[in-house]
Design an enzyme around this catalytic site. Structure first.
Site, mmCIF file in Angstrom:
data_model
loop_
_atom_site.group_PDB
_atom_site.id
_atom_site.type_symbol
_atom_site.label_atom_id
_atom_site.label_comp_id
_atom_site.label_asym_id
_atom_site.label_seq_id
_atom_site.Cartn_x
_atom_site.Cartn_y
_atom_site.Cartn_z
ATOM 1 N N LYS A 175 -31.130 9.938 -12.369
ATOM 2 C CA LYS A 175 -31.753 8.616 -12.470
ATOM 3 C C LYS A 175 -30.836 7.568 -11.851
ATOM 4 O O LYS A 175 -29.715 7.380 -12.294
ATOM 5 C CB LYS A 175 -32.042 8.291 -13.931
ATOM 6 C CG LYS A 175 -32.990 9.291 -14.592
ATOM 7 C CD LYS A 175 -33.253 8.980 -16.051
ATOM 8 C CE LYS A 175 -32.027 9.106 -16.912
ATOM 9 N NZ LYS A 175 -32.325 9.024 -18.361
ATOM 10 N N CYS A 211 -34.874 7.559 -23.171
ATOM 11 C CA CYS A 211 -35.629 8.329 -24.169
ATOM 12 C C CYS A 211 -37.106 8.386 -23.781
ATOM 13 O O CYS A 211 -37.760 9.440 -23.868
ATOM 14 C CB CYS A 211 -35.512 7.675 -25.540
ATOM 15 S SG CYS A 211 -33.830 7.375 -26.113
#
Length: 265
Positions: A175, A211
């Site tokens: 990411k 998350c």
């Protein structure tokens, strides 16, 4: 009526509701799957940071997992905060014995810079948890923790992916949200690559992004999508959630897990 696909999150509780188990279950509901939970730790947490964290005993984590999997069953598992080497190794063993894809978010620090993983647990993540992952989803700070590689530009993301893949996950999603420019991520299995790009929104309220993304991937895998399809759909969902993130308390607010539901209304 038949039950929707079932996804199990193994993670810590965020009392502020923006990340952790709470974010996972909200994401799963928004994406049409039945979310279930194994709580690994309890945190005292708000928009300003983490004021305290208490991990659960391994036997409590194992009992929660077996209770859900042995009776209800799962179509995907997602991991988040695991805190200690002992918990990492126990969860890795449980996942290794479960016939379902596993999304591993190797949580190291919170959005506010608070440590959520003991330094002594890093080797267990490398040698026990990553080898049982269908998809690992490290951000660039977590890549540095795990591999020692510090990525300063998009050009370094391919090397980062290779370094994480060397520990054994089938796929890695590196990411790149901490870089400047568009929000770019790299999904790779070592031979196949997918670059995913999205606009970067000027919104500081991004608590729970990692998350939420990992849970969204798990939800899409549970619905039968391939890894590239699941990651692309999850990226679209979390981008919308970031765009709609809202202020809460005096610090960094959460992404909006219900944005797509409100958009439909």
């Amino acid at each position: 009526m038949s039950a929707p696909p079932r996804v199990l999150t193994v993670a810590g509780s965020d009392s502020g509701g923006g990340a952790g188990i709470q974010a996972d279950l909200k994401t799963m509901l928004a994406l049409g799957v039945h979310g279930m939970s194994v709580i690994t730790a309890v945190t005292a947490q708000n928009s300003l940071g983490v004021q305290g964290a208490w991990e659960l005993p391994v036997e409590a984590v194992r009992a929660q997992y077996r209770s859900v999997v042995d009776d209800i069953g799962v179509q995907a598992v997602k991991t988040g905060m695991l805190a200690s080497a002992e918990l990492v190794e126990a969860v890795a063993e449980l996942i290794g014995g479960t016939d379902a894809p596993a999304v591993v978010d190797p949580v190291g620090i919170s959005k506010h810079g608070d440590s959520l993983l003991a330094a002594s647990a890093l080797d267990s993540v490398r040698t026990k948890l990553l080898p049982v992952a269908t998809v690992a989803t490290p951000n660039l700070d977590e890549v540095a923790q795990l591999t020692g590689l510090r990525v300063e530009a998009e050009a370094g993301m391919r090397e980062a992916a290779a370094a994480v893949l060397a520990y054994g996950p089938r796929w890695v999603l590196v990411k790149g949200g901490h870089l400047s420019g568009d929000a770019v991520d790299l999904l790779s299995d070592g031979s196949e690559e997918h670059w995913l790009r999205a606009p970067r929104y000027d919104n500081r309220h991004t608590h729970g992004t990692g998350c939420t993304l990992a849970s969204a991937i798990a939800a899409q895998l549970a619905k039968g999508q391939s890894v590239p399809e699941a990651v692309a759909a999850a990226k679209e969902y979390v981008t919308g959630a970031i765009r709609a993130g809202f202020a809460l308390g005096g610090g960094i607010g959460p992404v909006d897990h219900g944005w797509a539901l409100r958009a439909q209304d």
